[in-house]
Design a protein around this motif. Structure first.
Motif, PDB file in Angstrom:
ATOM      1  N   ASN A   1       4.798   9.234  -4.790  1.00 51.58           N
ATOM      2  CA  ASN A   1       6.090   8.380  -5.151  1.00 51.58           C
ATOM      3  C   ASN A   1       6.692   8.898  -6.429  1.00 51.58           C
ATOM      4  O   ASN A   1       7.873   8.719  -6.653  1.00 51.58           O
ATOM      5  CB  ASN A   1       5.542   7.137  -4.879  1.00 51.58           C
TER       6      ASN A   1
ATOM      7  N   LYS B   1      -2.276   6.390  -9.715  1.00 48.96           N
ATOM      8  CA  LYS B   1      -3.639   5.783  -9.517  1.00 48.96           C
ATOM      9  C   LYS B   1      -4.234   6.541  -8.372  1.00 48.96           C
ATOM     10  O   LYS B   1      -5.339   6.539  -8.226  1.00 48.96           O
ATOM     11  CB  LYS B   1      -3.229   4.303  -9.063  1.00 48.96           C
ATOM     12  N   ASN B   2      -3.560   6.910  -7.395  1.00 49.81           N
ATOM     13  CA  ASN B   2      -4.161   7.777  -6.152  1.00 49.81           C
ATOM     14  C   ASN B   2      -2.886   8.751  -5.462  1.00 49.81           C
ATOM     15  O   ASN B   2      -2.059   8.683  -6.153  1.00 49.81           O
ATOM     16  CB  ASN B   2      -4.410   6.548  -5.109  1.00 49.81           C
TER      17      ASN B   2
ATOM     18  N   ASN C   1      -4.388   6.683   9.180  1.00 44.49           N
ATOM     19  CA  ASN C   1      -4.751   5.911   7.737  1.00 44.49           C
ATOM     20  C   ASN C   1      -3.605   5.164   7.270  1.00 44.49           C
ATOM     21  O   ASN C   1      -2.558   5.123   7.812  1.00 44.49           O
ATOM     22  CB  ASN C   1      -5.042   6.920   6.724  1.00 44.49           C
TER      23      ASN C   1
ATOM     24  N   SER D   1       0.733  -1.172   0.118  1.00 49.50           N
ATOM     25  CA  SER D   1       0.130   0.052   0.132  1.00 49.50           C
ATOM     26  C   SER D   1       1.029   1.360   0.113  1.00 49.50           C
ATOM     27  O   SER D   1       0.645   2.501  -0.527  1.00 49.50           O
ATOM     28  CB  SER D   1      -0.819   0.078   1.066  1.00 49.50           C
ATOM     29  N   ALA D   2       2.174   1.227   0.516  1.00 46.05           N
ATOM     30  CA  ALA D   2       3.153   2.293   0.617  1.00 46.05           C
ATOM     31  C   ALA D   2       3.519   2.443  -0.778  1.00 46.05           C
ATOM     32  O   ALA D   2       4.219   3.498  -1.002  1.00 46.05           O
ATOM     33  CB  ALA D   2       4.115   2.094   1.620  1.00 46.05           C
ATOM     34  N   GLU D   3       3.650   1.656  -1.543  1.00 45.58           N
ATOM     35  CA  GLU D   3       4.006   1.779  -3.129  1.00 45.58           C
ATOM     36  C   GLU D   3       2.933   2.339  -3.995  1.00 45.58           C
ATOM     37  O   GLU D   3       3.097   2.610  -4.905  1.00 45.58           O
ATOM     38  CB  GLU D   3       4.381   0.416  -3.560  1.00 45.58           C
ATOM     39  N   GLY D   4       1.686   2.559  -3.435  1.00 49.65           N
ATOM     40  CA  GLY D   4       0.722   3.127  -4.235  1.00 49.65           C
ATOM     41  C   GLY D   4      -0.356   2.233  -4.738  1.00 49.65           C
ATOM     42  O   GLY D   4      -1.184   2.724  -5.522  1.00 49.65           O
ATOM     43  N   LEU D   5      -0.190   1.031  -4.403  1.00 54.19           N
ATOM     44  CA  LEU D   5      -1.412  -0.050  -4.865  1.00 54.19           C
ATOM     45  C   LEU D   5      -2.697   0.167  -4.013  1.00 54.19           C
ATOM     46  O   LEU D   5      -2.488   0.334  -2.833  1.00 54.19           O
ATOM     47  CB  LEU D   5      -0.855  -1.469  -4.528  1.00 54.19           C
ATOM     48  N   SER D   6      -3.735  -0.046  -4.812  1.00 50.34           N
ATOM     49  CA  SER D   6      -5.047  -0.032  -4.085  1.00 50.34           C
ATOM     50  C   SER D   6      -5.438  -1.191  -3.442  1.00 50.34           C
ATOM     51  O   SER D   6      -4.499  -2.294  -3.577  1.00 50.34           O
ATOM     52  CB  SER D   6      -6.183   0.303  -5.097  1.00 50.34           C
TER      53      SER D   6
ATOM     54  N   ASP E   1      -5.686  -3.897  -5.942  1.00 49.66           N
ATOM     55  CA  ASP E   1      -4.304  -4.289  -6.566  1.00 49.66           C
ATOM     56  C   ASP E   1      -3.589  -5.084  -5.662  1.00 49.66           C
ATOM     57  O   ASP E   1      -2.837  -6.389  -6.001  1.00 49.66           O
ATOM     58  CB  ASP E   1      -3.440  -3.105  -6.596  1.00 49.66           C
TER      59      ASP E   1
ATOM     60  N   VAL F   1      -1.328   5.500   4.922  1.00 43.97           N
ATOM     61  CA  VAL F   1      -0.039   6.404   4.553  1.00 43.97           C
ATOM     62  C   VAL F   1       0.555   6.609   5.978  1.00 43.97           C
ATOM     63  O   VAL F   1       1.703   6.335   6.085  1.00 43.97           O
ATOM     64  CB  VAL F   1      -0.501   7.637   4.161  1.00 43.97           C
TER      65      VAL F   1
ATOM     66  N   SER G   1      -0.055  15.078   2.009  1.00 47.25           N
ATOM     67  CA  SER G   1      -0.625  13.828   2.002  1.00 47.25           C
ATOM     68  C   SER G   1       0.398  12.700   2.065  1.00 47.25           C
ATOM     69  O   SER G   1      -0.096  11.568   2.605  1.00 47.25           O
ATOM     70  CB  SER G   1      -1.270  13.657   0.625  1.00 47.25           C
ATOM     71  N   ALA G   2       1.491  12.716   1.670  1.00 46.02           N
ATOM     72  CA  ALA G   2       2.527  11.949   2.075  1.00 46.02           C
ATOM     73  C   ALA G   2       3.026  11.661   3.285  1.00 46.02           C
ATOM     74  O   ALA G   2       3.434  10.650   3.578  1.00 46.02           O
ATOM     75  CB  ALA G   2       3.841  12.159   0.921  1.00 46.02           C
ATOM     76  N   GLU G   3       2.809  12.654   4.098  1.00 49.03           N
ATOM     77  CA  GLU G   3       3.201  12.410   5.593  1.00 49.03           C
ATOM     78  C   GLU G   3       2.049  11.654   6.249  1.00 49.03           C
ATOM     79  O   GLU G   3       2.080  11.552   7.589  1.00 49.03           O
ATOM     80  CB  GLU G   3       3.405  13.878   6.136  1.00 49.03           C
ATOM     81  N   GLY G   4       0.791  11.445   5.646  1.00 49.00           N
ATOM     82  CA  GLY G   4      -0.232  10.699   6.232  1.00 49.00           C
ATOM     83  C   GLY G   4      -1.531  11.542   6.689  1.00 49.00           C
ATOM     84  O   GLY G   4      -2.305  11.140   7.389  1.00 49.00           O
TER      85      GLY G   4
ATOM     86  N   VAL H   1      -0.958   8.198  -3.020  1.00 42.56           N
ATOM     87  CA  VAL H   1       0.102   7.673  -2.596  1.00 42.56           C
ATOM     88  C   VAL H   1       1.149   7.603  -3.823  1.00 42.56           C
ATOM     89  O   VAL H   1       2.415   7.839  -3.879  1.00 42.56           O
ATOM     90  CB  VAL H   1      -0.070   6.160  -1.894  1.00 42.56           C
ATOM     91  N   ASP H   2       0.428   6.938  -4.808  1.00 45.67           N
ATOM     92  CA  ASP H   2       1.263   6.688  -6.066  1.00 45.67           C
ATOM     93  C   ASP H   2       1.756   8.207  -6.637  1.00 45.67           C
ATOM     94  O   ASP H   2       2.943   8.117  -7.109  1.00 45.67           O
ATOM     95  CB  ASP H   2       0.418   6.054  -6.922  1.00 45.67           C
ATOM     96  N   ALA H   3       0.828   9.021  -6.453  1.00 45.29           N
ATOM     97  CA  ALA H   3       1.349  10.298  -7.134  1.00 45.29           C
ATOM     98  C   ALA H   3       2.490  10.952  -6.318  1.00 45.29           C
ATOM     99  O   ALA H   3       3.523  11.227  -6.965  1.00 45.29           O
ATOM    100  CB  ALA H   3       0.209  11.309  -6.847  1.00 45.29           C
TER     101      ALA H   3
END
Lengths: 200, 200
Positions: free
Chosen positions: B192, B185-186, A186, A151-156, A159, A188, B151-154, B188-190
């Motif tokens: 990264n 995709k979301n 959450n 999930s930290a890699e951005g997968l839903s 996924d 993240v 958002s990357a900080e949670g 988190v992905d953004a």
DNA sequence: GTGCATGGATGACAATTGTCACCAGGGGGC
DNA sequence: GCCCCCTGGTGACAATTGTCATCCATGCAC
């Protein structure tokens, strides 16, 4: 003469460390490895007195190298040299048979000193970090860790479910469990907290 | 004799680099700084020929130090020495007046060589990285970057809204915009993807 | 002044995420 | 044998997140 093997993936830092140690008259750098696999191979071939290794390296981590050498009951003593003051890393390092855990933040003079202590059979561990490492155990199960990592890699969630052949609901359960165990807000936040502790 | 100032937040690496350069007979390390603020102060006091600096440092980044020195039209030439092959970083480094951009992955022999080239008025930049840096510009607005960083900080959308005094919906709009610009995709992905490019 | 890009905001809607209760099988540990 | 924990799963529900269309100021270019 203490025979030292150096393992570090950043070539510039590897060269610099070698030059740092070459100043010391009682130390001899007998080999340099740029990743974990090389480090293990060279440790077997050269049987150095001390292996100084980074933790995060491509292919095989310093922790894995240490564990492998321990399993072969090699006499080589191990100094972990890492950027991260993470309790989980220290704990795993000691479990893997490391004799010292040194931060790249600490003064460069301490490296040679730590190598000498370790070669003489001693241990070098930061006391505050050690206290932290034993006070708080990793609460995550393997599945929770896996799911959190993805999930930290951005997968839903969907996924992740597909990647691990689980149902979507199960993935959300693990994630929810991890979030609550870590006291996070959450996914993240949970991943960040776990990373900081060295549990991820 | 080329007078060099070294800036690097990891003390062990700082010491090791100093030892690496001290071997060279035409180079002299005139100072060592452990963070950006110190680096700037020492650069002003010592007016070295070359400043070798890390990018990510506490307090003030190497990029900011370079920009400050450029603003004062200091003669000191700058070598960025960093872990990250991020196009955005290279671009900002050059904008800030740096003469070289070196990766910690490259062989340690290249450091002294780069310092000599730069002192002689030349530039040292990895060609592939340079191509990448100019091919793709940072598509994010300042607001999008800010929101993405938090958002990357949670932080949740509501948290971010509170932190930046924006409405919840606006935050979600920025996030959505960033996600779509980056083809992510979301959130988190953004984050990264942006981090990997050095845009974050 | 008109036109237009930008920053900020609404509201509505769908999709995803997080929580909870609860079920079932399999290994340990005691 | 019994209990506990881990794995894996449902279903339901609420909250958060992501998307879109649209609106309103402001400020700048022409």
């Amino acid at each position: 003469m203490i025979r030292v093997l150096l393992a570090e993936d950043q070539a510039m830092v590897l060269g610099a460390l070698a030059s740092l140690l070459s100043i010391e008259s009682d130390l001899e750098v007998v080999g340099r490895a740029g990743d974990g696999v090389d480090a293990l191979r060279m440790a077997r071939d050269l049987t150095p007195d001390v292996l100084v290794t980074d933790i995060e390296m491509p292919g095989m981590s310093g922790l894995e190298v240490a564990a492998a050498l321990k399993a072969e009951s090699q006499a080589t003593r191990i100094v972990m040299l890492t950027t991260f003051a993470r309790p989980g890393y220290l704990r795993r390092a000691l479990d893997a048979g490391a004799s010292a855990y040194l931060l790249k933040d600490s003064p460069s003079e301490q490296l040679a000193e730590a190598i000498r202590r370790v070669a003489a059979g001693g241990r070098v561990i930061d006391p505050t970090l050690a206290a932290e490492a034993w006070s708080e155990a990793d609460p995550l199960t393997d599945r929770e860790r896996q799911v959190l990592r993805l999930s930290a890699e951005g997968l839903s969630s969907a996924d992740i479910a597909a990647a691990l052949s689980l149902s979507d609901g199960t993935v959300r359960n693990y994630l929810s469990e991890a979030i609550s165990k870590l006291g996070a807000k959450n996914r993240v936040d949970a991943a960040n907290l776990a990373r900081a502790k060295g549990w991820l």
